[in-house]
Scaffold this active site. Structure first.
Site, PDB file in Angstrom:
ATOM      1  CE1 TYR A   1      31.083  55.690 -26.924  1.00  0.00           C
ATOM      2  CE2 TYR A   1      31.329  57.494 -28.293  1.00  0.00           C
ATOM      3  CZ  TYR A   1      30.897  57.155 -27.211  1.00  0.00           C
ATOM      4  OH  TYR A   1      30.055  57.618 -25.985  1.00  0.00           O
TER       5      TYR A   1
ATOM      6  N   GLY B   1      29.576  54.947 -13.044  1.00  0.00           N
ATOM      7  CA  GLY B   1      29.989  55.920 -14.158  1.00  0.00           C
ATOM      8  C   GLY B   1      29.759  57.609 -13.721  1.00  0.00           C
ATOM      9  CG  MET B   2      30.934  61.830 -15.176  1.00  0.00           C
ATOM     10  SD  MET B   2      31.938  62.911 -16.081  1.00  0.00           S
ATOM     11  CE  MET B   2      31.987  62.328 -17.744  1.00  0.00           C
ATOM     12  CG  LEU B   3      24.598  60.530 -17.213  1.00  0.00           C
ATOM     13  CD1 LEU B   3      24.290  61.700 -17.089  1.00  0.00           C
ATOM     14  CD2 LEU B   3      24.224  60.160 -18.646  1.00  0.00           C
TER      15      LEU B   3
ATOM     16  CG  ASP C   1      27.789  42.163 -18.216  1.00  0.00           C
ATOM     17  OD1 ASP C   1      27.458  43.091 -18.957  1.00  0.00           O
ATOM     18  OD2 ASP C   1      28.691  41.180 -18.221  1.00  0.00           O
ATOM     19  CB  ILE C   2      23.946  46.126 -19.894  1.00  0.00           C
ATOM     20  CG1 ILE C   2      24.948  46.718 -20.534  1.00  0.00           C
ATOM     21  CG2 ILE C   2      23.405  47.079 -18.611  1.00  0.00           C
ATOM     22  CD1 ILE C   2      24.483  47.962 -21.337  1.00  0.00           C
TER      23      ILE C   2
ATOM     24  CG  ASP D   1      29.116  64.865 -29.757  1.00  0.00           C
ATOM     25  OD1 ASP D   1      29.232  63.997 -28.603  1.00  0.00           O
ATOM     26  OD2 ASP D   1      30.175  65.336 -30.228  1.00  0.00           O
TER      27      ASP D   1
HETATM   28  N1  LIG Z   1      31.815  61.272 -21.196  1.00  0.00           N
HETATM   29  C1  LIG Z   1      31.220  61.938 -22.426  1.00  0.00           C
HETATM   30  O1  LIG Z   1      31.804  63.261 -22.538  1.00  0.00           O
HETATM   31  C2  LIG Z   1      30.079  61.558 -23.231  1.00  0.00           C
HETATM   32  C3  LIG Z   1      29.932  62.133 -24.460  1.00  0.00           C
HETATM   33  C4  LIG Z   1      29.020  61.790 -25.350  1.00  0.00           C
HETATM   34  C5  LIG Z   1      27.972  60.662 -24.771  1.00  0.00           C
HETATM   35  N2  LIG Z   1      28.189  59.954 -23.776  1.00  0.00           N
HETATM   36  C6  LIG Z   1      27.439  58.787 -23.118  1.00  0.00           C
HETATM   37  O2  LIG Z   1      26.852  59.018 -21.943  1.00  0.00           O
HETATM   38  C7  LIG Z   1      26.700  57.925 -21.189  1.00  0.00           C
HETATM   39  C8  LIG Z   1      27.388  57.932 -19.829  1.00  0.00           C
HETATM   40  O3  LIG Z   1      28.719  58.144 -19.897  1.00  0.00           O
HETATM   41  P1  LIG Z   1      29.613  58.270 -19.035  1.00  0.00           P
HETATM   42  O4  LIG Z   1      30.765  59.482 -19.355  1.00  0.00           O
HETATM   43  O5  LIG Z   1      28.990  58.856 -17.777  1.00  0.00           O
HETATM   44  O6  LIG Z   1      30.431  56.982 -18.904  1.00  0.00           O
HETATM   45  P2  LIG Z   1      31.221  56.303 -17.902  1.00  0.00           P
HETATM   46  O7  LIG Z   1      31.850  57.250 -16.665  1.00  0.00           O
HETATM   47  O8  LIG Z   1      32.624  55.728 -18.693  1.00  0.00           O
HETATM   48  O9  LIG Z   1      30.353  55.408 -17.424  1.00  0.00           O
HETATM   49  C9  LIG Z   1      29.927  54.212 -18.096  1.00  0.00           C
HETATM   50  C10 LIG Z   1      29.983  53.174 -16.948  1.00  0.00           C
HETATM   51  O10 LIG Z   1      29.443  51.850 -17.720  1.00  0.00           O
HETATM   52  C11 LIG Z   1      30.009  50.638 -16.969  1.00  0.00           C
HETATM   53  N3  LIG Z   1      29.983  49.649 -17.818  1.00  0.00           N
HETATM   54  C12 LIG Z   1      30.763  49.329 -18.939  1.00  0.00           C
HETATM   55  N4  LIG Z   1      30.318  48.058 -19.540  1.00  0.00           N
HETATM   56  C13 LIG Z   1      29.296  47.977 -18.789  1.00  0.00           C
HETATM   57  C14 LIG Z   1      28.563  46.331 -18.744  1.00  0.00           C
HETATM   58  N5  LIG Z   1      28.864  45.616 -19.495  1.00  0.00           N
HETATM   59  N6  LIG Z   1      27.478  46.412 -17.803  1.00  0.00           N
HETATM   60  C15 LIG Z   1      27.213  47.323 -16.983  1.00  0.00           C
HETATM   61  N7  LIG Z   1      27.743  48.412 -16.930  1.00  0.00           N
HETATM   62  C16 LIG Z   1      29.016  48.640 -17.795  1.00  0.00           C
HETATM   63  C17 LIG Z   1      31.358  51.198 -16.681  1.00  0.00           C
HETATM   64  O11 LIG Z   1      31.782  50.245 -15.581  1.00  0.00           O
HETATM   65  P3  LIG Z   1      33.141  50.292 -15.074  1.00  0.00           P
HETATM   66  O12 LIG Z   1      33.364  51.575 -14.143  1.00  0.00           O
HETATM   67  O13 LIG Z   1      33.321  48.797 -14.436  1.00  0.00           O
HETATM   68  O14 LIG Z   1      34.057  50.351 -16.394  1.00  0.00           O
HETATM   69  C18 LIG Z   1      31.136  52.658 -16.148  1.00  0.00           C
HETATM   70  O15 LIG Z   1      31.014  52.699 -14.800  1.00  0.00           O
HETATM   71  C19 LIG Z   1      27.083  56.893 -22.090  1.00  0.00           C
HETATM   72  O16 LIG Z   1      26.065  56.203 -22.918  1.00  0.00           O
HETATM   73  C20 LIG Z   1      27.955  57.461 -23.116  1.00  0.00           C
HETATM   74  O17 LIG Z   1      28.010  56.903 -24.453  1.00  0.00           O
HETATM   75  C21 LIG Z   1      29.282  60.305 -22.851  1.00  0.00           C
END
Ligand SMILES: NC(=O)c1ccc[n+]([C@@H]2O[C@H](COP(=O)([O-])OP(=O)(O)OC[C@H]3O[C@@H](n4cnc5c(N)ncnc54)[C@H](OP(=O)(O)O)[C@@H]3O)[C@@H](O)[C@H]2O)c1
Length: 294
Positions: A132, A15-17, A43-44, A109
């Site tokens: 969500y 993931g990005m973060l 897998d969480i 948020d």
């Molecule tokens: N992006 C935003 O603007 C934003 C805003 C508010 C809050 N957040 C929160 O910040 C956090 C990080 O977000 P992000 O943008 O980095 O998200 P992201 O890039 O979508 O990364 C999420 C990762 O979780 C993985 N994942 C999905 N289901 C899973 C499972 N069952 N077991 C293990 N891994 C799994 C995905 O795998 P795959 O690559 O295989 O799909 C993906 O690599 C999250 O909690 C998100 O809700 C993000």
């Protein structure tokens, strides 16, 4: 005295973060083993997967950045979102407790509905504005059930792993939201803040945000100026886009609690980290550099 981990696990490693968490924590704790498994390796939503992975690596800190992040997708895939965003954090909380590990988790948020014009504090009652956000709120509650855990609400993330700004270079016209307000946050800076919170053994619920805010329209105008792009911006109100999920409009998070916990004067403006990010991924060309005067 600063806290120091023996081993670190970053979930959702693709993931990005996660990408910046792994980078920042490796730099900060170079002698500490760190693994960032992708969904196949951990897998969480699967209790057996969690238990076998965590008992093998025996982490002191688990950074859970795995999530179901498709805001519109969650409206129709509610069960999948629920499994990853609510059940997963619950299972991780239990497993971490048994292992004596701290769980660091991320929320959004969007647990607030974005009504009014007041920045939301951690003490404010959540009112999730879509499916969500409802699943993310359930996840927060599960993780905060254990007092040593940390939950950081973040918003409008951008990072090198999934660069949301570069596609602008290929466009001639682009329509950002004119009526959604918040602050974009570079995952690198979020990760650095998480490291500081962890080192200082800070637990509980915090908002990551800046001292100012903007609309998406202002953010994209800033990007166009920084990159010297001549894209025509044609801002639109959220309701005109007919998106499946509701979006919060005034989605500004107060950083008062975070600033106090970190002992800093403020978090600064969202503009400076974004400027740094834009220069990092695409430095200004010769013709756009300011003239140097001797
Ligand atoms: N992006 C935003 O603007 C934003 C805003 C508010 C809050 N957040 C929160 O910040 C956090 C990080 O977000 P992000 O943008 O980095 O998200 P992201 O890039 O979508 O990364 C999420 C990762 O979780 C993985 N994942 C999905 N289901 C899973 C499972 N069952 N077991 C293990 N891994 C799994 C995905 O795998 P795959 O690559 O295989 O799909 C993906 O690599 C999250 O909690 C998100 O809700 C993000």
């Amino acid at each position: 005295m600063l806290d120091s981990p023996k081993s670190i696990v970053v979930t959702g490693g693709n993931g990005m973060l996660a990408w910046d968490l792994a980078k920042v924590f490796r730099d900060r704790f170079p002698h500490v083993p760190l693994v960032a498994p992708d969904r196949r390796a951990l897998d969480i939503t699967d209790e057996t997967s969690i238990r076998s992975f965590l008992s093998e690596h025996r982490p002191t800190w688990v950074l859970n950045s795995a999530a179901y992040t498709s805001v519109d997708g969650a409206e129709t895939e509610r069960a999948v979102a629920e499994a990853v965003n609510a059940k997963g954090p619950f299972l991780l909380t239990q497993a971490c407790k048994e292992l004596g590990a701290r769980l660091i988790h991320f929320s959004t948020d969007q647990v607030f509905d974005g009504s009014g014009t007041r920045a939301r504090e951690e003490e404010d009652t959540p009112a999730p504005c879509n499916a969500y956000a409802e699943t993310k709120r359930e996840g927060e509650v599960a993780v905060l059930g254990e007092p040593s855990n940390l939950v950081l609400r973040v918003q409008w993330l951008y990072g090198e792993r999934k660069d949301r700004f570069s596609p602008l270079r290929q466009k001639t016209v682009f329509s950002p939201f004119s009526d959604q307000f918040g602050a974009p946050a570079w995952t690198r800076k979020v990760a650095e803040t998480v490291a500081a919170l962890c080192e200082n053994s800070i637990s509980g619920l915090f908002h990551f945000s800046y001292d100012d805010y903007a609309s998406w329209e202002e953010v994209f105008r800033f990007v166009c100026r920084e990159w010297n792009l001549s894209v025509e911006l044609n801002p639109k109100a959220t309701h005109t886009m007919a998106l499946p999920a509701n979006r919060p409009l005034f989605s500004v998070l107060s950083n008062r609690k975070l600033v106090k916990a970190l002992g800093v004067n403020g978090m600064g403006s969202w503009k400076e980290p974004l400027r740094q990010f834009l220069q990092k991924i695409s430095p200004p060309t010769h013709s756009t550099l300011p003239e140097l005067h001797a």
